[in-house]
Design an enzyme around this catalytic site. Structure first.
Site, PDB file in Angstrom:
ATOM      1  N   TRP A 152     -47.034  -9.341  -9.108  1.00  0.00           N
ATOM      2  CA  TRP A 152     -45.705  -8.708  -9.068  1.00  0.00           C
ATOM      3  C   TRP A 152     -44.667  -9.730  -8.434  1.00  0.00           C
ATOM      4  CZ3 TRP A 152     -43.312  -4.611 -10.909  1.00  0.00           C
ATOM      5  CH2 TRP A 152     -44.146  -3.599 -11.209  1.00  0.00           C
ATOM      6  N   TRP A 165     -22.364   6.733  -7.869  1.00  0.00           N
ATOM      7  CA  TRP A 165     -22.758   6.444  -6.313  1.00  0.00           C
ATOM      8  C   TRP A 165     -21.520   7.198  -5.481  1.00  0.00           C
ATOM      9  CZ3 TRP A 165     -27.545   4.780  -6.205  1.00  0.00           C
ATOM     10  CH2 TRP A 165     -27.993   3.850  -7.171  1.00  0.00           C
ATOM     11  N   ASN A 179     -45.325  -1.493   2.277  1.00  0.00           N
ATOM     12  CA  ASN A 179     -44.955  -1.200   0.959  1.00  0.00           C
ATOM     13  C   ASN A 179     -44.539   0.336   0.549  1.00  0.00           C
ATOM     14  OD1 ASN A 179     -44.095  -2.314  -1.645  1.00  0.00           O
ATOM     15  ND2 ASN A 179     -45.981  -1.112  -2.420  1.00  0.00           N
ATOM     16  N   TRP A 213     -35.693  -3.006  -5.129  1.00  0.00           N
ATOM     17  CA  TRP A 213     -34.540  -1.929  -5.430  1.00  0.00           C
ATOM     18  C   TRP A 213     -34.368  -1.458  -6.536  1.00  0.00           C
ATOM     19  CZ3 TRP A 213     -32.697   0.708  -1.383  1.00  0.00           C
ATOM     20  CH2 TRP A 213     -33.003   0.530  -0.103  1.00  0.00           C
ATOM     21  N   GLU A 245     -51.082  -7.475  -7.569  1.00  0.00           N
ATOM     22  CA  GLU A 245     -49.954  -7.297  -6.607  1.00  0.00           C
ATOM     23  C   GLU A 245     -49.404  -8.881  -6.255  1.00  0.00           C
ATOM     24  OE1 GLU A 245     -48.373  -4.855  -5.415  1.00  0.00           O
ATOM     25  OE2 GLU A 245     -50.206  -3.519  -6.206  1.00  0.00           O
TER      26      GLU A 245
HETATM   27  C1  LIG Z   1     -37.507  -1.819  -2.135  1.00  0.00           C
HETATM   28  C2  LIG Z   1     -38.531  -3.040  -1.994  1.00  0.00           C
HETATM   29  C3  LIG Z   1     -38.035  -4.324  -1.256  1.00  0.00           C
HETATM   30  C4  LIG Z   1     -38.982  -5.254  -1.383  1.00  0.00           C
HETATM   31  N1  LIG Z   1     -38.519  -6.478  -0.789  1.00  0.00           N
HETATM   32  C5  LIG Z   1     -39.331  -7.429  -0.772  1.00  0.00           C
HETATM   33  C6  LIG Z   1     -39.025  -8.706  -0.158  1.00  0.00           C
HETATM   34  O1  LIG Z   1     -37.840  -8.994   0.126  1.00  0.00           O
HETATM   35  N2  LIG Z   1     -39.795  -9.804   0.063  1.00  0.00           N
HETATM   36  C7  LIG Z   1     -41.264  -9.512  -0.508  1.00  0.00           C
HETATM   37  O2  LIG Z   1     -42.050 -10.559  -0.347  1.00  0.00           O
HETATM   38  N3  LIG Z   1     -41.694  -8.382  -0.946  1.00  0.00           N
HETATM   39  C8  LIG Z   1     -40.904  -7.364  -1.055  1.00  0.00           C
HETATM   40  N4  LIG Z   1     -41.271  -5.941  -1.603  1.00  0.00           N
HETATM   41  C9  LIG Z   1     -42.610  -5.887  -1.990  1.00  0.00           C
HETATM   42  C10 LIG Z   1     -43.693  -5.481  -0.901  1.00  0.00           C
HETATM   43  O3  LIG Z   1     -43.142  -4.357  -0.303  1.00  0.00           O
HETATM   44  C11 LIG Z   1     -43.929  -6.681  -0.122  1.00  0.00           C
HETATM   45  O4  LIG Z   1     -44.302  -7.924  -0.637  1.00  0.00           O
HETATM   46  C12 LIG Z   1     -45.367  -5.991   0.757  1.00  0.00           C
HETATM   47  O5  LIG Z   1     -45.301  -5.025   1.379  1.00  0.00           O
HETATM   48  C13 LIG Z   1     -45.753  -7.252   1.584  1.00  0.00           C
HETATM   49  O6  LIG Z   1     -46.768  -6.899   2.627  1.00  0.00           O
HETATM   50  P1  LIG Z   1     -48.282  -7.466   2.237  1.00  0.00           P
HETATM   51  O7  LIG Z   1     -48.190  -9.016   2.117  1.00  0.00           O
HETATM   52  O8  LIG Z   1     -49.163  -7.114   3.220  1.00  0.00           O
HETATM   53  O9  LIG Z   1     -48.680  -7.183   0.803  1.00  0.00           O
HETATM   54  P2  LIG Z   1     -49.857  -7.031  -0.022  1.00  0.00           P
HETATM   55  O10 LIG Z   1     -50.246  -5.616  -0.402  1.00  0.00           O
HETATM   56  O11 LIG Z   1     -51.175  -7.794   0.836  1.00  0.00           O
HETATM   57  O12 LIG Z   1     -49.911  -7.867  -1.228  1.00  0.00           O
HETATM   58  C14 LIG Z   1     -49.910  -9.083  -1.258  1.00  0.00           C
HETATM   59  C15 LIG Z   1     -48.776 -10.131  -1.700  1.00  0.00           C
HETATM   60  O13 LIG Z   1     -48.438  -9.643  -3.226  1.00  0.00           O
HETATM   61  C16 LIG Z   1     -47.163  -9.654  -3.186  1.00  0.00           C
HETATM   62  N5  LIG Z   1     -46.682  -8.357  -3.509  1.00  0.00           N
HETATM   63  C17 LIG Z   1     -47.200  -7.314  -3.349  1.00  0.00           C
HETATM   64  N6  LIG Z   1     -46.415  -6.040  -3.827  1.00  0.00           N
HETATM   65  C18 LIG Z   1     -45.247  -6.685  -4.326  1.00  0.00           C
HETATM   66  C19 LIG Z   1     -44.215  -6.234  -5.113  1.00  0.00           C
HETATM   67  N7  LIG Z   1     -43.950  -4.740  -5.093  1.00  0.00           N
HETATM   68  N8  LIG Z   1     -43.368  -7.083  -5.508  1.00  0.00           N
HETATM   69  C20 LIG Z   1     -43.191  -8.232  -5.321  1.00  0.00           C
HETATM   70  N9  LIG Z   1     -44.467  -8.957  -4.533  1.00  0.00           N
HETATM   71  C21 LIG Z   1     -45.142  -8.058  -4.125  1.00  0.00           C
HETATM   72  C22 LIG Z   1     -46.298 -10.096  -1.886  1.00  0.00           C
HETATM   73  O14 LIG Z   1     -46.149 -11.767  -2.070  1.00  0.00           O
HETATM   74  C23 LIG Z   1     -47.446  -9.961  -0.871  1.00  0.00           C
HETATM   75  O15 LIG Z   1     -47.360 -10.726   0.428  1.00  0.00           O
HETATM   76  C24 LIG Z   1     -40.180  -5.127  -1.586  1.00  0.00           C
HETATM   77  C25 LIG Z   1     -40.830  -3.654  -2.314  1.00  0.00           C
HETATM   78  C26 LIG Z   1     -39.601  -2.735  -2.157  1.00  0.00           C
HETATM   79  C27 LIG Z   1     -40.340  -1.686  -2.854  1.00  0.00           C
END
Ligand SMILES: Cc1cc2nc3c(=O)[nH]c(=O)nc-3n(C[C@H](O)[C@H](O)[C@H](O)COP(=O)(O)OP(=O)(O)OC[C@H]3O[C@@H](n4cnc5c(N)ncnc54)[C@H](O)[C@@H]3O)c2cc1C
Length: 477
Positions: free
Chosen positions: A279, A307, A342, A383, A276
């Site tokens: 990502w 759209w 997420n 997105w 993650e």
């Molecule tokens: C439509 C959409 C928009 C999003 N917008 C953002 C945003 O603006 N900023 C953002 O930080 N994340 C975004 N995410 C990714 C993800 O949802 C969040 O990073 C995550 O929910 C953060 O929670 P956490 O720190 O508990 O994640 P954890 O599950 O604990 O993951 C640890 C870290 O991994 C990274 N990570 C995890 N999943 C993703 C992912 N899919 N993409 C990129 N990095 C990821 C993040 O830095 C996160 O803090 C988006 C996802 C979607 C589907």
């Protein structure tokens, strides 16, 4: 005098630019933060994450003063002009900063660097916020990856998470500086920001505590819990990573203290968590090489998607009034806390794009305004992934069913009950599809659909067919 230009790196630990300043042992040093409200900056600094930034800057200023007696002073304006003016008015010999990766900002940094070098000022930049910078994780042919798994394989092979060993030094600035502010007010006028601030501590110590708690207990059940919005199963590190309160290298260093590196890829939970984090790195690489993906599809054929922009639909979604409980719960969590789980981000994004046929960038704009972790690269990737128009995106026919997604991931219904309290008395059987409840049940629970809670804004099966038709027209182009 010596200058540290503070940006998205608001921490004392594992901070190479700050360490470069410390290494010089020049008492006459200062740190500056420049708030630049121009358009491309606005695309990353919007109301919610500005609330986080506001409070973090205050804490960071205090932390720098206490630990190193270093003043963090603030300016507002065009960074190039502010810095040029600063070096003109003060005798600056060295400038340090940590790198940013969004191309308009990279260009700005390059312009400033050139100017400094031409003015015979030593200037150095560092990687502070990534495990691997975009240009170090390319394919063998020098092109960026468009498939995450291949990217991860390459990037993980190069993993180096050694931390910057911070020097110790007490500064003692003598040069008087004018024109700066001690504080920048980034808080919006509306009181809404108070609930956001209450949800996110801006304190470095509590960030580390939160991380350690997650790594000690929850990471080992990450796979079982990370899709459950009703549980606290993810690390919640995203706002801290966004503003560099913590670095990914620090997260991995903490991970290694509890779970040896040999196990990271063999334990499915640890592997998933590490992946993650990558990502985020992948998103950064894509944005670095394809900056147009902020508002345009990575895959050009998706430009033709039909759209159906509709203000009322967008508004119902933003306000959490679509009549689909899991979607509404997510949108209300976002508004109240500046964060959304997420799994729910994917569900609400899919609903806006596929059920309501609203342009994905309208959803991305709303997320950018309301997320405390709003990050231009991860948001655009998320997105476009849901829209099917990005790199390694979900296949076009994957249309999340908001009813079964709710039943599967909010198994106990606790998430919907928390954020959509008007449905809290409904039996679990009907919680994710209240319109299916018999009138007698709704009466007993004192819910009048259309009054206490909206009727569904679209019919799921019909919306699904419409979206599939629209996608199938462009898929073979
Ligand atoms: C439509 C959409 C928009 C999003 N917008 C953002 C945003 O603006 N900023 C953002 O930080 N994340 C975004 N995410 C990714 C993800 O949802 C969040 O990073 C995550 O929910 C953060 O929670 P956490 O720190 O508990 O994640 P954890 O599950 O604990 O993951 C640890 C870290 O991994 C990274 N990570 C995890 N999943 C993703 C992912 N899919 N993409 C990129 N990095 C990821 C993040 O830095 C996160 O803090 C988006 C996802 C979607 C589907």
């Amino acid at each position: 005098m010596e200058l540290l230009w503070v940006r998205d790196d608001l921490r004392l630990v594992d901070n190479p630019a700050l360490n470069a300043l410390l290494s010089l042992k020049s008492k006459d040093s200062v740190a500056i933060y420049i708030y630049d409200s121009r358009k491309f900056e606005q695309s990353m600094l919007a109301p919610a994450n500005k609330v986080f930034l506001h409070h973090r800057l205050i804490k960071y200023q205090k932390e720098l003063k206490e630990k190193y007696n270093l003043d963090l002073i603030m300016f507002e304006g065009d960074a190039f002009k502010v810095l040029s003016q600063f070096i003109k008015s003060n005798k600056v010999d060295n400038v340090f900063w940590n790198r940013r990766y969004f191309p308009p900002l990279v260009e700005e940094d390059a312009k400033i660097k050139k100017h400094l070098i031409m003015s015979s000022i030593h200037c150095e930049s560092f990687n502070a916020n990534l495990l691997i910078e975009p240009w170090n994780g390319l394919k063998d042919d020098g092109k960026p990856y468009l498939v995450y798994s291949a990217y991860f394989k390459k990037a993980y092979k190069k993993l180096d998470y050694s931390l910057t060993k911070m020097k110790n030094f007490m500064f003692d600035r003598k040069t008087k500086i004018s024109g700066h502010q001690n504080k920048i007010d980034l808080l919006p006028k509306r009181q809404w920001h108070k609930t956001l601030h209450a949800s996110w501590s801006a304190d470095a110590l509590s960030t580390t505590k939160k991380l350690r708690k997650f790594l000690k207990n929850d990471v080992l059940s990450y796979n079982a819990k990370r899709d459950r919005p009703d549980l606290d199963g993810t690390s919640s590190m995203s706002p801290y990573l966004r503003f560099g309160v913590i670095s990914p290298k620090m997260i991995l260093t903490e991970l290694e203290k509890v779970h040896s590196k040999n196990r990271w890829m063999s334990d499915p939970n640890l592997a998933q968590y590490v992946k993650e984090l990558y990502w985020r790195e992948f998103a950064c690489q894509l944005m670095y090489y394809f900056p147009y993906t902020v508002s345009k599809p990575l895959r050009p054929k998706y430009k033709k998607f039909p759209w159906k922009p509709h203000k009322q639909s967008l508004r119902a979604w933003q306000k959490g009034l679509t009549g689909y409980p899991i979607v509404d719960a997510g949108m209300r969590q976002l508004w109240a806390t500046g964060w959304m789980h997420n799994r729910v981000r994917m569900i609400v994004a899919s609903f806006l794009i596929k059920h309501l046929m609203q342009p994905w960038w309208k959803g991305a704009e709303w997320f950018a305004e309301t997320l405390v972790d709003a990050d231009i690269a991860s948001n655009s990737l998320g997105w476009q992934w849901v829209a099917g128009s990005g790199a390694d995106a979900a296949p076009y026919f994957r249309i999340f069913n908001p009813i079964t997604q709710g039943q599967k991931f909010d198994v106990t219904g606790a998430y919907v009950k928390k954020w959509v309290p008007e449905l809290a008395n409904l039996p679990l059987k009907y919680l994710h599809a209240p319109w299916e409840a018999p009138k007698s049940v709704l009466d007993e629970c004192e819910v009048i659909l259309g009054k206490d809670y909206p009727e569904p804004v679209v019919d799921h099966p019909q919306a699904r067919v419409k979206a599939l038709n629209a996608y199938s027209k462009i898929k073979n182009n």
